[in-house]
Design an enzyme around this catalytic site. Structure first.
Site, PDB file in Angstrom:
ATOM      1  N   GLU A  60     -19.121  -1.803  -3.525  1.00  0.00           N
ATOM      2  CA  GLU A  60     -20.412  -1.717  -2.826  1.00  0.00           C
ATOM      3  C   GLU A  60     -21.619  -2.004  -3.715  1.00  0.00           C
ATOM      4  O   GLU A  60     -22.556  -2.695  -3.305  1.00  0.00           O
ATOM      5  CB  GLU A  60     -20.581  -0.345  -2.157  1.00  0.00           C
ATOM      6  CG  GLU A  60     -19.838  -0.212  -0.829  1.00  0.00           C
ATOM      7  CD  GLU A  60     -18.373   0.169  -1.007  1.00  0.00           C
ATOM      8  OE1 GLU A  60     -17.967   0.483  -2.144  1.00  0.00           O
ATOM      9  OE2 GLU A  60     -17.629   0.157  -0.002  1.00  0.00           O
ATOM     10  N   HIS A 129     -17.923  10.364   6.402  1.00  0.00           N
ATOM     11  CA  HIS A 129     -18.158   9.151   7.206  1.00  0.00           C
ATOM     12  C   HIS A 129     -19.110   9.389   8.372  1.00  0.00           C
ATOM     13  O   HIS A 129     -19.092   8.644   9.342  1.00  0.00           O
ATOM     14  CB  HIS A 129     -16.832   8.606   7.759  1.00  0.00           C
ATOM     15  CG  HIS A 129     -16.036   7.834   6.758  1.00  0.00           C
ATOM     16  ND1 HIS A 129     -15.367   8.427   5.724  1.00  0.00           N
ATOM     17  CD2 HIS A 129     -15.817   6.504   6.623  1.00  0.00           C
ATOM     18  CE1 HIS A 129     -14.752   7.500   5.010  1.00  0.00           C
ATOM     19  NE2 HIS A 129     -15.009   6.330   5.527  1.00  0.00           N
TER      20      HIS A 129
END
Lengths: 328, 325
Positions: A60, A129
């Site tokens: 990322e 999440h």
């Protein structure tokens, strides 16, 4: 106008901008062959080819940094982080690089890039999440932050983001992907940054939301209307820049304000907006500004208790009732 | 080395290398003086000792190639062509600085020279270099991106992510590690499980080599060869330049973690003295000519200090400029 989902509106914005400008490219984890974890990039690889639509490793920080470099080189990358939660791995490139290079290099470069990030809670994905990190991004100068609530705004804001020469954090709510709405077909349809939308007019309470919270605010207002309560619902649409003019004008009219934020309450954006309302409307406020916020807890999995942690329509409705009964 | 210098390079090029290294050294030594006077503040990381790397590598690249560096970036910018006056003004925080006084020592930037910046988060420049290389490739600009970094940054995640990515996408990046043996005070073998740094690229299928970073000619030759390899194959390559900083990590570091005998050994390998000896031995330059060069460099540095001193401070309103387009 045609009716489409929030997902398809984003997909259409990507396709239109990639057709219009050959320097627009997109990449991310499972963006190309797999067509996106949320299928937002469906059909892009087959139309634009593997030079402009690319899969990349699960890296990322480098996903964001590559966009910074590519943007400085003169292309217009739209990078996808599979979810906003993974942006935390990329905060160095987002905050220390993307948001800084123009300023620290004395304005000698631009960073025309977009990072798309699905996020938000409510899908029982657990603590890692389900986060709403919009306040993190708002806090840092040097980048724009968009968080559309409707399919039309999703399309118009993404097209504006891609055309903007500033770096843009583009937040998408996972629970809105299947929501439907009318979307203009004009390929030049753009939604400008820094212009909140008045979703419905009213004169007793101003409800300020963004993303999915704007949708919940609207649903609460519709319910309250049946009780004879008139709410004005404002969808901020972009969090940076923040259109306080529209908010303050509304609160001056209604005298009461509630901010609905999906993020945690502590140091959440609702506190900042509330303080700006106090500064701008102190004389006309009829009651303290209220906040309906995400609970200050890591998100639990079980659906019974997960919903306690995320603002709900009922909570907004009750909050408005309380606000109206508040002794002045 | 079997070759004589004359067989490798023209007299003009050789003298040019010498002059650039002297200019960098004098510039850095002047910075130290200006720091002690309080004219330069904040962090100040000097390049003295490492000149052969910046000068040799830059000469081995083409002007269209991108260069990125970490925070020890004065020499990299000057060798690339940045005006020492503007660099010094930047260090003084003046409006006439390379970045209008907003970047400072660690954030020099000169896009018209394809010098794409000094970055001060260790390892932060790796992904940006990969992105620049990708952008240049997409736009068919035939550029190599030369990414300079220190030995310490090779333990950051971005190093591994970016090398993997550069090879996976086959991007023209030339990674150049300036191994000066210390990440601030931590010696390389105390931070890297594999202290032979160039060997660490095998996991990413990126060829690498170790080069004497105190020898400007060796750096030039290696970079030129590597850059053309990268350009032709559109694949990354890795050079470990073994070098040494004569000063501490920054001005606030007295470098007590290393012995004076160690420093003495490296100072005996001073890249400037090295080259001057060879220039004299081979009759390419006379001592008088070298002295003249030093004098000229000193004059340029003095001029840059004067320029910085006389330059105006940024206007207050400048604070709000350049955040957004």
């Amino acid at each position: 106008m045609s009716e489409m989902t929030y997902r398809d509106a984003i997909n259409q914005a990507l396709k239109e901008e990639m057709r219009r400008d050959k320097t627009v490219v997109t990449y991310g984890e499972d963006v190309a062959l797999y067509e996106g974890a949320f299928k937002v990039t469906r059909g892009l690889l087959s139309e634009f080819g593997e030079l402009r639509v690319r899969d990349c490793p699960i890296s990322e920080n480098t996903i964001v940094g590559v966009a910074v470099g590519a943007a400085m080189a003169g292309v217009r990358p739209v990078a996808e982080l599979m979810t906003v939660n993974f942006a935390l791995l990329a905060m160095d490139q987002i905050v220390n690089h993307m948001a800084k290079v123009r300023y620290m290099f004395g304005g000698q470069t631009t960073v025309p890039m977009v990072i798309r990030m699905p996020g938000g809670g409510g899908s029982q994905l657990g603590a890692q999440h389900s986060q709403s990190l919009e306040s993190y991004f708002m806090h840092c100068p040097g980048m724009l932050v968009a968080y559309p609530a409707t399919p039309a705004d999703a399309k118009g804001l993404l097209k504006s983001s891609i055309r903007d020469d500033n770096p843009v954090i583009f937040l998408e709510h996972e629970l809105l992907y299947n929501s439907k709405g009318e979307v203009p077909e004009d390929p030049e349809f753009l939604v400008p940054f820094g212009q909140a939308a008045v979703m419905t007019e009213g004169d007793q309470v101003t409800l300020v939301g963004y993303g999915r919270m704007a949708i919940l605010a609207l649903q609460a207002a519709q319910q309250l209307e049946k009780e004879g309560v008139s709410c004005e619902v404002i969808d901020l649409r972009t969090l940076a820049p923040l259109d306080m003019d529209t908010v303050l004008a509304s609160v001056k009219k209604t005298g009461r304000a509630m901010v609905i934020e999906e993020c945690w309450k502590s140091a959440g954006l609702g506190g900042d907006i509330a303080s700006r309302i106090y500064e701008g409307c102190f004389d006309t406020l009829l009651a303290p500004v209220r906040r309906v916020s995400g609970l200050d807890v890591p998100m639990p999995y079980s659906r019974k208790i997960e919903k306690l942690c995320i603002p709900q329509v009922d909570g907004i409705v009750q909050g408005v009732r309380d606000l109206l009964n508040e002794p002045y | 080395m079997a070759d004589t210098l004359r067989e490798l390079l023209s007299e003009e090029e050789l003298i040019g290398f010498y002059e650039q290294m002297v200019l960098c050294r004098e510039f850095e030594e002047s910075c130290a003086e200006q720091y002690s006077k309080g004219h330069i503040t904040g962090f100040l990381h000097l390049y003295s000792g490492q000149e052969a790397v910046a000068v040799g590598c830059t000469a081995g690249l083409q002007q269209k190639d991108y260069i990125l560096s970490a925070y020890r970036d004065h020499a990299q910018a000057i060798v690339r062509g940045a005006d020492p006056k503007k660099v010094m003004a930047e260090l003084f925080g003046k409006a006439t600085g390379l970045c209008k006084g907003k970047g400072g020592s660690m954030h020099l930037f000169a896009p018209q020279l394809n010098f794409m910046g000094g970055y001060a988060i260790v390892g932060g420049q790796f992904p940006i270099a990969v992105g620049l290389a990708w952008g240049g490739q997409l736009l068919e600009e035939d550029r190599v991106t030369a990414c300079f970094f220190g030995d310490g940054s090779m333990n950051q995640g971005t190093f591994h992510e970016s090398l993997n990515w550069a090879r996976l996408w086959d991007l023209p990046v030339l990674f150049i590690c300036e191994n000066n043996f210390y990440g601030i005070g931590t010696e390389v073998h105390r931070a890297s499980a594999q202290a032979a740094l160039h060997r660490r690229t095998c996991g990413y299928d990126i060829p690498s080599e170790k080069v004497d970073g105190m020898d400007v000619i060796a750096m030039y030759q290696a970079t030129k060869r590597a850059a053309e390899w990268v350009r032709e194959r559109q694949r990354p390559y890795f050079i470990e330049a073994v070098t040494y900083r004569f000063r501490g990590h920054s001005m606030s570091d007295p470098a007590k973690y290393r012995s004076s005998s160690e420093t003495d050994v490296w100072k005996s390998r001073d890249p400037i003295i090295n080259l001057s000896r060879r220039l004299l031995e081979e009759g390419i330059a006379t001592q008088e000519r070298l002295d003249e060069i030093t004098k000229r460099c000193l004059a340029r540095v003095e001029e840059s200090v004067r320029f910085a001193e006389e330059s105006p401070w940024p206007e207050d309103a400048e604070v709000w400029e350049d955040i957004y387009v």
